[in-house]
Design an enzyme around this catalytic site. Structure first.
Site, PDB file in Angstrom:
ATOM      1  N   ASP A  85       0.812  -1.223   0.000  1.00  0.00           N
ATOM      2  CA  ASP A  85       0.000   0.000   0.000  1.00  0.00           C
ATOM      3  C   ASP A  85       0.847   1.277   0.000  1.00  0.00           C
ATOM      4  OD1 ASP A  85      -2.604  -0.926  -0.189  1.00  0.00           O
ATOM      5  OD2 ASP A  85      -2.915  -1.066   1.976  1.00  0.00           O
ATOM      6  N   ARG A 110       0.163  -1.708   7.618  1.00  0.00           N
ATOM      7  CA  ARG A 110       0.736  -0.496   7.018  1.00  0.00           C
ATOM      8  C   ARG A 110       1.688   0.242   7.962  1.00  0.00           C
ATOM      9  NH1 ARG A 110      -2.870   3.291   3.289  1.00  0.00           N
ATOM     10  NH2 ARG A 110      -0.733   3.787   2.649  1.00  0.00           N
ATOM     11  N   ARG A 155     -10.185   5.838  10.420  1.00  0.00           N
ATOM     12  CA  ARG A 155      -8.734   5.741  10.518  1.00  0.00           C
ATOM     13  C   ARG A 155      -8.196   6.758  11.542  1.00  0.00           C
ATOM     14  NH1 ARG A 155      -6.682   2.826   5.973  1.00  0.00           N
ATOM     15  NH2 ARG A 155      -8.279   1.285   5.460  1.00  0.00           N
ATOM     16  N   HIS A 184     -11.442   7.356   4.255  1.00  0.00           N
ATOM     17  CA  HIS A 184     -10.507   8.482   4.384  1.00  0.00           C
ATOM     18  C   HIS A 184     -11.224   9.738   3.893  1.00  0.00           C
ATOM     19  CE1 HIS A 184      -6.536   5.979   4.058  1.00  0.00           C
ATOM     20  NE2 HIS A 184      -6.679   6.421   5.303  1.00  0.00           N
ATOM     21  N   CYS A 285      -4.901   9.608  -3.604  1.00  0.00           N
ATOM     22  CA  CYS A 285      -4.213   8.705  -2.669  1.00  0.00           C
ATOM     23  C   CYS A 285      -2.750   8.517  -3.054  1.00  0.00           C
ATOM     24  CB  CYS A 285      -4.883   7.335  -2.641  1.00  0.00           C
ATOM     25  SG  CYS A 285      -6.578   7.345  -2.088  1.00  0.00           S
TER      26      CYS A 285
HETATM   27  N1  ARG Z   1      -5.372   0.096   0.864  1.00  0.00           N
HETATM   28  C1  ARG Z   1      -5.141   1.384   1.412  1.00  0.00           C
HETATM   29  C2  ARG Z   1      -5.729   1.464   2.798  1.00  0.00           C
HETATM   30  O1  ARG Z   1      -6.805   0.961   2.994  1.00  0.00           O
HETATM   31  C3  ARG Z   1      -5.707   2.460   0.528  1.00  0.00           C
HETATM   32  C4  ARG Z   1      -5.359   3.834   0.969  1.00  0.00           C
HETATM   33  C5  ARG Z   1      -5.970   4.907   0.117  1.00  0.00           C
HETATM   34  N2  ARG Z   1      -5.445   6.167   0.416  1.00  0.00           N
HETATM   35  C6  ARG Z   1      -6.121   7.313   0.556  1.00  0.00           C
HETATM   36  N3  ARG Z   1      -5.462   8.416   0.728  1.00  0.00           N
HETATM   37  N4  ARG Z   1      -7.424   7.325   0.590  1.00  0.00           N
HETATM   38  O2  ARG Z   1      -5.162   2.014   3.714  1.00  0.00           O
END
Ligand code: ARG
Length: 292
Positions: A85, A110, A155, A184, A285
């Site tokens: 990612d 991550r 998040r 996000h 992203c």
């Molecule tokens: N697979 C990543 C996650 O879920 C995607 C992140 C996408 N990034 C963003 N800035 N929206 O964390």
């Protein structure tokens, strides 16, 4: 000059739309050399569905070239094997006034990305602040004029919003995300005017169904002229776009958003990032803005 605006002749939308000014941006990106979907931390991700890393790289290169053509200053951070990612550079931190507020990722998968990005910031002359609270960088923090819009719900912890206020001395406005597909803030809000002229209001586009009622009231009050994006366009992460004030790089399938942007005098540029959409990300992203 005034003859063309006689009262009897209706003025086409393009003529009344304000003239937009492009400003060159400085951004950080990460080539998706190790991209795949091997875990599931958002509803877009299906590890059982195969991914094509080569295609992801080619699509990402199209995005990269689009930014080159727009005259952007593009910096690159090395991708790391085992961190698929990392291509979503927006989550690597938030950079403003030369200060890089590091990320602290929600999911263990991550978490090793955070020091990699902080090292890059340090090596490139930014004043790095090690985060005390969980936050996913520009994925959840968007600078709009002099205000920072800050997402929470899936998040970034709301405590990180307080930390941002202390670090940047700017007003930080908390917005609550309620739809797990738009986890996000940058999947539910697009900043249209990154560097508004003094006295001019920066505008945004947003997806109303992504927010709770309290946040919607804030958005309606602060951005009465915002573009409202349809659920259809949001289904391709159409809002996940990057603007220089005139040119806006968007998902090529977000056709209604494209139409609305044109009507407002912007120049939407469609890019197909279908392979990166499998990880739950789009153009924004993949783009982290660096502001000195
Ligand atoms: N697979 C990543 C996650 O879920 C995607 C992140 C996408 N990034 C963003 N800035 N929206 O964390």
């Amino acid at each position: 000059m005034s003859a063309t605006f006689s009262a009897t002749r209706p003025t086409p939308a393009a003529e009344i739309a304000p003239s937009r000014i492009a400003t060159k941006r400085t951004i950080l990106m990460c080539r998706p050399d190790f991209y795949t979907v091997s875990y599931r931390i958002n509803p877009w991700m299906h590890p059982e569905v195969p991914t094509d890393t080569g295609l992801a790289v080619r699509q990402w290169e199209t995005l990269y070239r689009t930014y080159v053509d727009l005259g952007f200053d593009i910096r690159l951070v090395d991708p790391i094997d085992g961190l698929p990612d990392m291509v979503y550079a927006a989550n690597g931190g938030f950079v403003l006034d030369g200060i890089a507020y590091g990320a602290s990722f929600t999911y263990p998968e991550r978490q090793p990305e955070a020091p990699a990005y902080m090292d890059w910031f340090r090596d490139n002359g930014f004043d790095v602040r090690i985060p005390e609270n969980v936050n996913e960088g520009e994925g959840d923090f968007l600078l709009v004029g002099d205000v920072i819009l800050a997402g929470t719900g899936f998040r970034s912890a709301s405590k990180s919003h307080e930390e941002m206020t202390r670090i940047y001395g700017r007003e930080v406005v908390t917005l609550n995300l309620i739809n797990p597909s738009f986890y996000h803030l940058d999947t539910a809000v697009a900043v249209l005017d990154p560097s508004p002229a003094p006295g001019e209001r920066a505008n945004i586009a947003y997806l109303p169904s992504a927010f709770d009622e309290t946040s919607l009231e804030i958005l309606r009050e602060r951005f009465p002229d915002a573009i409202l994006v349809t659920d259809e366009d949001a289904a391709f992460l159409g809002l996940n776009s990057f603007s220089d004030g005139y040119n806006i790089v968007i998902a090529s399938r977000a056709t209604d958003f494209e139409r609305q942007l044109r009507a407002r005098g912007y120049n939407p540029i469609g890019v197909d990032l279908s392979e990166l959409l499998l990880g739950g990300g789009g153009a924004k992203c993949c783009t982290l803005e660096l502001r000195r």
